[in-house]
Structure formats: structure tokens, C-alpha cells
Design an enzyme around this catalytic site. Structure first.
Site, PDB file in Angstrom:
ATOM      1  N   ALA A 292     -13.511  22.728  23.755  1.00 25.96           N
ATOM      2  CA  ALA A 292     -14.473  22.205  24.734  1.00 25.96           C
ATOM      3  C   ALA A 292     -13.807  21.738  26.016  1.00 25.96           C
ATOM      4  CB  ALA A 292     -15.265  21.053  24.124  1.00 25.96           C
TER       5      ALA A 292
ATOM      6  N   TRP B 227     -20.015   7.882   6.778  1.00 24.00           N
ATOM      7  CA  TRP B 227     -18.633   8.091   6.330  1.00 24.00           C
ATOM      8  C   TRP B 227     -18.459   7.537   4.917  1.00 24.00           C
ATOM      9  CZ3 TRP B 227     -14.460   5.319   4.592  1.00 24.00           C
ATOM     10  CH2 TRP B 227     -13.220   5.978   4.591  1.00 24.00           C
TER      11      TRP B 227
ATOM     12  N   THR C 214     -18.352  14.382  11.802  1.00 22.81           N
ATOM     13  CA  THR C 214     -18.773  13.573  10.658  1.00 22.81           C
ATOM     14  C   THR C 214     -20.243  13.173  10.794  1.00 22.81           C
ATOM     15  OG1 THR C 214     -16.524  12.711  10.481  1.00 22.81           O
ATOM     16  CG2 THR C 214     -18.234  11.494   9.321  1.00 22.81           C
TER      17      THR C 214
END
Length: 559
Positions: A276, A412, A76
């Protein structure tokens, strides 16, 4: 009180531009875009090859503190920062990984950003997208089929069926497939042996695709894959069973980067998706290098906290691709920092500056670690409505003691507008040219010393514990010519240690190495620590239970 729209509702209301228009804004000719519908396209490899002589823009990495159930919002923030840079007049684009179906239907959800800082079309990106993951799964399992077929038809290479190292993959969390026995059912079905599945994002083919720079490089790397060993323990390669040509045919389109857009109609590459915590956690080199030729600023991310994603981005991706990042942004939330300080999830909406201050040690550790790579840092405080001014100020003040500026970011709720202050500062950091990037270890030190360097410098472990068989295996790989490979650590993302419950900034712990795997095509060594799984399982209540179609045929429940 107004109802807060879900991510998928916000994405569905997006006023997307035709993808050809997005490409035109980057200077990509229409003939070099291969459309997948109206809002997504692949960029032709021939066009990417033509960009090589162009000057590179500035590369900005977005990483984070160790994740918690409270959420951090790294993707985000990456999208929000890209939009913010464009809002202040910079030519910027983002380069992200593709989401895996595993977490989409599991617990984590999708990976297209959130709120008003998303990449779209959100449903497509989170689900089948342009079919890249299906191509990777197919190519990987073609190699598996050719291995067993070679053994069935006489085993001319003398592969020891007890030492087949190549597992199968699928892009779904399915714990039942972690360890299997295959080829049961009699003579017609081959020679029974133990085998298993990993999730597609842990596949070496995924890592190879993300590190390859051309079709030729892709085929070379696939040929180098060690698929197993003979009885004398000498390796058998994928090229020995003549698999690379057909595998590249399956992957030729998947190698082309995918172009989409943000909610604010800014360009984004979304390409490749290694996990990851069990792989190297970065989008493709092809997409990143292309973005650097097409934009003045490229915002990319590395998965999970900086102890995993950023370390691998610097030590594997940047080292291998010759990339030199100009700035790093570490994402933190007040909520997550309070959890690192000992707060329970149901206590996060209540102001508690003292607990927050305890949790700031996690952020401080990441700041100290990233500084070791010689890259300037800024901190993005991903804002939640429950954050108080006193809590946000405590984070800002703490970062100043580390010589780092922190910014309250409201992307956001407000999109790029909410990151303008951060964008201005990051652009200044990148433009100063003060970055003196360097990996944390030299490629010429021993493989085990590389592991110890990561453990001590990044995880702050006192020591590394590994059986003699693991250490001997690393020495054998060094003798076979793999000693210069970087290390790809596979461990929990939730802690600097291998104990996911050890929050904050733990010290006085040891790093237990359970297993090591050679990724000769990806050109790194995977070091598996603690209880990390290369095939995750679904949670007790998976997201799949609430995903479906409504009476209008639209997807609901995806987040």
C-alpha cells in the site's frame, strides 16, 4: 500468571474444517474447487464467471490510522469483524491480501491476523501459500528476459538500452539489488546496462493481476505494459515483443482466488498482495467481486493508514471495478494514538489521557478524509490489556464529536465475540443504504491536478513540489492518451507527510515528488514521494534470525 500463546501456537491448535466443506457453505460445487491440500483451495474461473448475474452483497472497508511501532491490528480487526458478523447471524466473509515474504522475514511479520482473529492455515498463508507470488515473479522476470533477449538478437524494435523502463523483481527485502548493472561478461552475455530490482509486491504484474476481471483482461493489460522507449522516445509495449501469451500461461492459476477459513471456520478469500505504500494496497478485484456474489456482507481491507490504503481503494480499485462500498471501519489503538500524541514506546503501558487526546488528531483527520468519499464510518478500538477505561472512553467521546460511533473491540482475545457490538452497528450502517460513494477527483482533470488534490485534501499539504522534468513527463503521458488514469501515491505510511517522524495530523508541509512511473497495464500512474523505496531493506535484526524448525519439525518464530 498464564502464559499468552503466540499467534502461530493459536493457529496450530485451530480445528479447521476441510476446505470442501467451507466451499459447500458458500454454495460452491466441489468440482469448482481446486484443492491445495486439505485446508486451502482455488476457485475455478468458470464458476466465478457464472456468478455475474447474482446480486451483490454489502462491501465494508477496514482501514486504519497511520501505523506506529505500537501496532494497530487492521487485518486482525478485519477477520474479527467478519467473525462477529457471522456470530450475529449474518452471512459474511472476508477478502484479504496475501502476505509478502519480505516483511515476514523482515520487521513487520506476517499478515494473517493475530490472537483469536486469524485466517488459517497461518504458516501456509504467510509463506508460499498456493504459489501466486512465485507465478507473478516468474511472469514479470520472463518479460525482463525477453526484453534483453530481443536486444541481444539484433534489437529489431530499436529499443534504446538507456531507456528500458522494466525492472526485475523478487519477493524479498534485498537493498543490494535496488540498482544493478546487468549483462556484464562480454559479447555472449548481451549489452551491459543499468537496471534494478523491486520487491514483487511492487510489480506492475501484481497490480495487473489484482485489477483484472478475466484471463482476456489480464492478457490485454499485460500487452499494454510500456517496457521502454526507442531513441525517438516512442514507447515499446510488452505485446511488441510477443510476451503476453507466455506470461498469461504462467499466471492462469494465480488469477483464481484462494479460499481459506478463519479460526471460527468462516470463509475467507486471500488473493493478491500489492503493497500500500508503493502500490495500490488492495486484494484482487476478482476475489472481492466473487465474495460479493457469495455473501451478504464482505469485509475487506486496504493497507496501512486511510491516507494511503483507503484513498487508493476508493480512487483506484472502486473506480476501476465499479465497486460501491457501504461502510468503512477505521481501526485505532490507544497505544498508537498515544505515540501520535508524543509518547515514547516504553511509556505506553502507563495511563496518559492528555497525551492520548493530542494523538486523537490523527484519528480525526482520517475520519474527516473518509467522509469526503461519502461512505459511513465506524471506529474500532482494537483493545490491548494495558488500555484503561478512561483512555477508551476518551476515544469514544472524541469520535462522537465527529458524529461517529466507536467500539471497544476484544477480538484478539475473544474472536468474533469481541466484535459483536461493532458488527451490529456496521451492519446497520450498511443496510441503511446511506452511502453516496464518490472518488475524490474526477478522472478528466490533469494528472498533476490529481496529485495536488490528494496532497491537499488527504495529506493536507500546502503545495506539491516537482521538477519540471516530472511535470513535463505527466503532460507527455496525457498527450499519449494516459490522462484519465488515476494516481497511485508511493510515500511513507507513517505520516500524512513524507517525513515518517512527523506524527499526529501535520499541516504546513509540502509534498516532494521525486519520480513518476507509468503503469500502462495496471492503468494508473505511480507518483514516488520523498525517500520511499520500491525495494525495501531488512532491519538490523530481521525476523529471519529467529524463524526456524523445532525438534518436531514445526515452524517457530513466525508471527
Amino acid at each position: 500468571m498464564a502464559t499468552v500463546k503466540s499467534d502461530i501456537e493459536i493457529a496450530r491448535e485451530a480445528k479447521m474444517k476441510p476446505i470442501m466443506e467451507i466451499g459447500k457453505g458458500l454454495g460452491i460445487p466441489e468440482k469448482d474447487l481446486i484443492p491445495y491440500g486439505h485446508t486451502k483451495a482455488k476457485v475455478a474461473l468458470s464458476y466465478i464467471d457464472s456468478l455475474k448475474s447474482k446480486k451483490n452483497g454489502k462491501l465494508i472497508l477496514v482501514t486504519a490510522i497511520n501505523p506506529t511501532p505500537a501496532g494497530e491490528g487492521k487485518t486482525t480487526t478485519t477477520v474479527g469483524l467478519g467473525d462477529g458478523l457471522n456470530r450475529i447471524g449474518k452471512k459474511a466473509m472476508v477478502a484479504l491480501r496475501e502476505p509478502s515474504l519480505g516483511p515476514c522475514f523482515g520487521m513487520k511479520g506476517g499478515a494473517a491476523g493475530g490472537g483469536y482473529a486469524q485466517i488459517v492455515p497461518m504458516e501456509d498463508i504467510n509463506l508460499h501459500f498456493t504459489g501466486d507470488f512465485h507465478a507473478i515473479t516468474s511472469a514479470h522476470n520472463l518479460l525482463s528476459a525477453m526484453i534483453d533477449n530481443h536486444i541481444y538478437w539484433g534489437n529489431e524494435l530499436g529499443i534504446d538500452t538507456r531507456r528500458v523502463a522494466w525492472r526485475r523483481v523478487m519477493d524479498m527485502n534485498d537493498r543490494a539489488l535496488r540498482e544493478i548493472v546487468c549483462s556484464l561478461g562480454g559479447v555472449a552475455n548481451g549489452y551491459p546496462r543499468e537496471a534494478g530490482f523491486d520487491i514483487t509486491v511492487a510489480s506492475e504484474i501484481m497490480a495487473i493481476l489484482c485489477l483484472s476481471t478475466s484471463i482476456e483482461d489480464l492478457e490485454r493489460r499485460i500487452g499494454q505494459i510500456v517496457i521502454g522507449y526507442k531513441k525517438d522516445k516512442s514507447p515499446v509495449l510488452a505485446k511488441d515483443i510477443k510476451a503476453p501469451g507466455a506470461m498469461v500461461v504462467l499466471l492462469k492459476d494465480a488469477l483464481q482466488p484462494n479460499l481459506v477459513q478463519t479460526l471460527e471456520n468462516n470463509p475467507a478469500f486471500v488473493h493478491g498482495g500489492p503493497f500500500a505504500n508503493i502500490a495500490h494496497g488492495c486484494n484482487s478485484v476478482m476475489a472481492t467481486q466473487s465474495a460479493l456474489k457469495l455473501a451478504d456482507y464482505v469485509v475487506t481491507e486496504a493497507g496501512f493508514g486511510a491516507d494511503l490504503g483507503a484513498e487508493k481503494f476508493f480512487d483506484i480499485k472502486c473506480r476501476k471495478a465499479g465497486l460501491s462500498p457501504s461502510a468503512t471501519v477505521i481501526v485505532a489503538t490507544v497505544r498508537a494514538l498515544k505515540m501520535h500524541g508524543g509518547a515514547a514506546k516504553d511509556e505506553l503501558k502507563t495511563e496518559n489521557v492528555e497525551v492520548l487526546k493530542k494523538g486523537l488528531a490523527n484519528l480525526g483527520r482520517h475520519i474527516e478524509n473518509v467522509k469526503k468519499f461519502g461512505v459511513p464510518i465506524a471506529v474500532a478500538i482494537n483493545h490491548f490489556i494495558s488500555d484503561t477505561d478512561a483512555e477508551v472512553q476518551a476515544v469514544i467521546d472524541y469520535c462522537k464529536t465527529h458524529g461517529v460511533e466507536a467500539f471497544r473491540c476484544t477480538h484478539w482475545a475473544e474472536g468474533g465475540k469481541g466484535t459483536e457490538a461493532l458488527a451490529k452497528h456496521v451492519a446497520e450502517l450498511a443496510d441503511k443504504g446511506s452511502a453516496q460513494f464518490k472518488p475524490i477527483y474526477d478522472e478528466n482533470v490533469s494528472l498533476f491536478d490529481k496529485v495536488k488534490t490528494i496532497a491537499r485534501e488527504i495529506y493536507r499539504a500546502d503545495d506539491v513540489v516537482a521538477d519540471k522534468s516530472v511535470r513535463d513527463q505527466l503532460k507527455a503521458w496525457e498527450a499519449a492518451g494516459y490522462g484519465k488514469f488515476p494516481i497511485c501515491m508511493a510515500k511513507t505510511q507513517y505520516s500524512f507527510s513524507t517525513d515518517p517522524n512527523l506524527k499526529g495530523a501535520p499541516t504546513n508541509h509540502v509534498l516532494p515528488v521525486r519520480e513518476v512511473r507509468l503503469s500502462a497495464g495496471a492503468e494508473f500512474i505511480v507518483v514516488i514521494c520523498g525517500d520511499i523505496m520500491t525495494m525495501p531493506g531488512l532491519p538490523k535484526v530481521p525476523s529471519a534470525e529467529v524463524i526456524g524448525l523445532d525438534d518436531k519439525g514445526q515452524i517457530v518464530g513466525l508471527f
